[in-house]
Design an enzyme around this catalytic site. Structure first.
Site, PDB file in Angstrom:
ATOM      1  N   TYR A 260      48.889  39.315  49.429  1.00 35.89           N
ATOM      2  CA  TYR A 260      47.564  38.717  49.625  1.00 35.89           C
ATOM      3  C   TYR A 260      47.735  37.447  50.455  1.00 35.89           C
ATOM      4  O   TYR A 260      47.317  36.370  50.056  1.00 35.89           O
ATOM      5  CB  TYR A 260      46.891  38.366  48.295  1.00 35.89           C
TER       6      TYR A 260
ATOM      7  N   GLU B 216      48.317  41.707  53.774  1.00 37.92           N
ATOM      8  CA  GLU B 216      46.937  41.245  53.632  1.00 37.92           C
ATOM      9  C   GLU B 216      46.016  42.357  54.135  1.00 37.92           C
ATOM     10  O   GLU B 216      46.345  43.051  55.093  1.00 37.92           O
ATOM     11  CB  GLU B 216      46.796  39.957  54.457  1.00 37.92           C
TER      12      GLU B 216
ATOM     13  N   CYS C   8      43.312  32.046  41.168  1.00 36.34           N
ATOM     14  CA  CYS C   8      42.069  31.269  41.152  1.00 36.34           C
ATOM     15  C   CYS C   8      41.196  31.712  39.990  1.00 36.34           C
ATOM     16  O   CYS C   8      40.034  31.343  39.919  1.00 36.34           O
ATOM     17  CB  CYS C   8      41.328  31.408  42.481  1.00 36.34           C
TER      18      CYS C   8
ATOM     19  N   CYS D 284      26.643  15.132  50.993  1.00 36.12           N
ATOM     20  CA  CYS D 284      27.329  15.849  49.933  1.00 36.12           C
ATOM     21  C   CYS D 284      28.649  15.130  49.647  1.00 36.12           C
ATOM     22  O   CYS D 284      29.479  14.974  50.540  1.00 36.12           O
ATOM     23  CB  CYS D 284      27.574  17.287  50.381  1.00 36.12           C
TER      24      CYS D 284
HETATM   25  N1  SAH Z   1      47.374  33.271  50.237  1.00 32.01           N
HETATM   26  C1  SAH Z   1      46.296  32.992  51.135  1.00 32.01           C
HETATM   27  C2  SAH Z   1      44.992  33.746  50.820  1.00 32.01           C
HETATM   28  C3  SAH Z   1      44.647  33.947  49.392  1.00 32.01           C
HETATM   29  S1  SAH Z   1      42.998  34.532  49.135  1.00 32.01           S
HETATM   30  C4  SAH Z   1      46.033  31.507  51.196  1.00 32.01           C
HETATM   31  O1  SAH Z   1      46.454  30.745  50.337  1.00 32.01           O
HETATM   32  O2  SAH Z   1      45.422  31.064  52.168  1.00 32.01           O
HETATM   33  C5  SAH Z   1      43.269  36.234  48.722  1.00 32.01           C
HETATM   34  C6  SAH Z   1      43.470  37.125  49.927  1.00 32.01           C
HETATM   35  O3  SAH Z   1      43.671  38.456  49.467  1.00 32.01           O
HETATM   36  C7  SAH Z   1      42.302  37.188  50.900  1.00 32.01           C
HETATM   37  O4  SAH Z   1      42.779  36.860  52.177  1.00 32.01           O
HETATM   38  C8  SAH Z   1      41.844  38.676  50.839  1.00 32.01           C
HETATM   39  O5  SAH Z   1      41.410  39.167  52.086  1.00 32.01           O
HETATM   40  C9  SAH Z   1      43.103  39.366  50.405  1.00 32.01           C
HETATM   41  N2  SAH Z   1      42.980  40.667  49.713  1.00 32.01           N
HETATM   42  C10 SAH Z   1      41.999  41.091  48.880  1.00 32.01           C
HETATM   43  N3  SAH Z   1      42.314  42.294  48.356  1.00 32.01           N
HETATM   44  C11 SAH Z   1      43.518  42.650  48.853  1.00 32.01           C
HETATM   45  C12 SAH Z   1      44.388  43.776  48.669  1.00 32.01           C
HETATM   46  N4  SAH Z   1      44.054  44.773  47.843  1.00 32.01           N
HETATM   47  N5  SAH Z   1      45.556  43.795  49.321  1.00 32.01           N
HETATM   48  C13 SAH Z   1      45.906  42.762  50.152  1.00 32.01           C
HETATM   49  N6  SAH Z   1      45.129  41.690  50.366  1.00 32.01           N
HETATM   50  C14 SAH Z   1      43.953  41.620  49.735  1.00 32.01           C
END
Ligand code: SAH
Length: 460
Positions: free
Chosen positions: A319, A340, A415, A166
């Site tokens: 998040y 989170e 994203c 890949c």
């Molecule tokens: N900022 C981190 C992760 C981003 S991904 C990085 O860059 O690595 C988005 C994240 O939001 C995931 O970890 C998911 O578990 C979390 N998430 C989803 N819904 C949520 C909510 N309502 N409140 C808090 N976190 C949440």
């Protein structure tokens, strides 16, 4: 009277492609009726066979490119036309970057209704080498003609398209996947069969730390017992380079979700280590970690720049996952609060803070839309808020709190340009102004568009 659909299934048509849809497919029209054609490019005239009709659109298969676009490239991967992993290998990389920027501009204009004279959307930051960028391979195992086979599912099916290598994977991962498959084959260990619910190994997962070179093999199994497990471990250790961890995850459910609840370390450490910038992270089998470490540094670098930290600020990272952005910011801020929803991720975030000797980051498990209003009531006054929500964007309750907080700066890592645009529109109506948006190509050759937006408080 109902207007008849102007195309018919299994018939051939010649159409002009004028745009690209959400998943990178070409979009054209027959008598004003929309037809989606994967792997056709804007500006091209193509011959298509209609494979499906719906009320308002049809799906066509590309039969021939009658007049091509200068953006067309020869896909380097031999299974590109069948595998569902990449969607844009038929486009030059430069055109992919242009398209991703345009996707952001279109979303901000059409969905966000932003005044584009006031917002700068920068050119997409791409990779010097947009190949071999993934640090995680997550590949289903199946059987073809009595032999084990690894590969991704064909679009919208669960048929395995066998893959030899890949192009977007780190070479170590490619090696892990194929070597592990051969070893399983040699030991007579069967793949799981979705139809019958029988057989053992569902997925082979390879993880690699780009900066440390450490590798991990994860086997997701339909049951606890692995026959000949000692031989399996010995052979993996002998054959997989740079291996530090072999992990089994048990998933006996009939589900598309890859991981089950139980994780057992068969050999070595529970995790691999990698770094982003000068921050170290322990990454366990199930941890979410950005899959493109090179571009993650670019993305977080932008988030940090937009946060404009001097060392005196209180920052909220909503998040926060395993605290990647939080810890990146903590080095430059007075204090960081991360929230989170996944408890294991918060445990990892705390461990990672300790691993890096960072004592100014606090983490709480919960919904961002519940915990941040609570922090607001408790009198926590952030100067900067960073949000990095999943594809569905921010919950309205969180947006209401951001509006009530009247922060100096908001940094929105997204994203999904559509939900970003929706949320920016809300924030524009509630005291903030979007200054600039920077798309960063985290997933070359796929349709995914990632970007970071800088918002400031509007002058009263
Ligand atoms: N900022 C981190 C992760 C981003 S991904 C990085 O860059 O690595 C988005 C994240 O939001 C995931 O970890 C998911 O578990 C979390 N998430 C989803 N819904 C949520 C909510 N309502 N409140 C808090 N976190 C949440």
């Amino acid at each position: 009277m109902k207007t008849p659909i102007p195309v018919q299934k299994n018939e051939y048509y010649e159409i002009d492609i004028h745009g690209l849809g959400h998943e990178g497919e070409g979009v054209g029209k027959v008598d004003g009726f929309t037809v989606f054609v994967p792997r056709a490019l804007p500006g091209e005239r193509v011959k298509v066979k209609i494979v499906r009709t719906q009320k308002t659109y049809a799906n066509g298969r590309l039969i021939d490119v009658l007049s091509g676009s200068t953006d067309r490239a020869e896909p380097p991967c031999s299974i590109f036309h069948r595998c569902g992993g990449c969607q844009l290998q038929h486009m030059t990389y430069e055109a992919q970057l242009r398209h991703k920027k345009q996707t952001v501009v279109d979303a901000l204009t059409r969905i966000g209704k932003l005044n584009m004279d006031d917002v700068t959307v920068h050119d997409t930051l791409g990779m010097d080498n947009p190949w071999e960028y993934r640090n995680k391979a997550q590949v289903p195992l199946g059987e073809i003609d009595g032999r084990l086979a690894v590969g991704f599912y064909a679009p919208r099916t669960h048929d395995i398209i066998e893959m030899q290598s890949c192009g977007i994977q780190h070479p170590y991962n490619d090696d892990i996947v194929h070597t592990t498959k051969e070893i399983l084959q040699g030991l007579g260990i069967k793949s799981y069969d979705e139809q019958t619910g029988k057989g053992l190994v569902r997925h082979i997962i390879g993880r690699v730390g780009f900066h440390t070179g450490e590798t991990m093999v994860v086997l997701v199994t339909n049951g606890r017992k692995i026959q000949n497990v000692e031989a399996l471990v010995d052979r993996l250790r002998a054959k997989v380079p740079h291996l530090v961890s072999i992990v089994q995850n048990v998933n006996t459910q009939q589900t598309n979700v890859i991981f089950g609840r139980e994780t057992i370390t068969l050999w070595g450490k529970d995790s691999i280590t990698d770094t982003i910038g000068d921050i170290k992270f322990e990454i366990s089998a199930r941890s979410f970690f950005q899959v493109n470490p090179v571009q993650t540094e670019v993305l977080y670098g932008k988030a940090l720049e937009y946060a404009e930290l001097t060392g005196a600020e209180t920052v909220i990272d909503a998040y926060c996952g395993i605290g990647t952005i939080s810890l990146f910011l903590a080095k430059k801020a007075k204090e960081v609060y991360g929230v989170e929803i996944v408890p294991e991720a918060i445990e990892d975030a705390k461990k990672n803070a300790a691993l890096n000797g960072l004592t100014n980051a606090r983490f709480e498990v919960g919904e961002a839309e519940t915990v941040i209003p609570k922090w607001h009531e408790e009198g926590i006054k952030p100067d900067v808020l960073v949000v990095d929500p999943p594809r569905k964007g921010c919950d309205e309750r969180l947006l209401e709190t951001i509006a009530a907080m009247q922060l100096d700066r908001v940094v929105y890592v997204s994203c999904n340009p559509s939900t970003l645009a929706r949320d920016l529109q809300y924030l524009e109506q509630h005291g903030y102004k979007t200054v600039e948006v920077q798309p960063v190509d985290m997933f070359p050759h796929t349709f995914h568009v990632e970007c970071v937006a800088r918002l400031v408080r509007q002058e009263q």
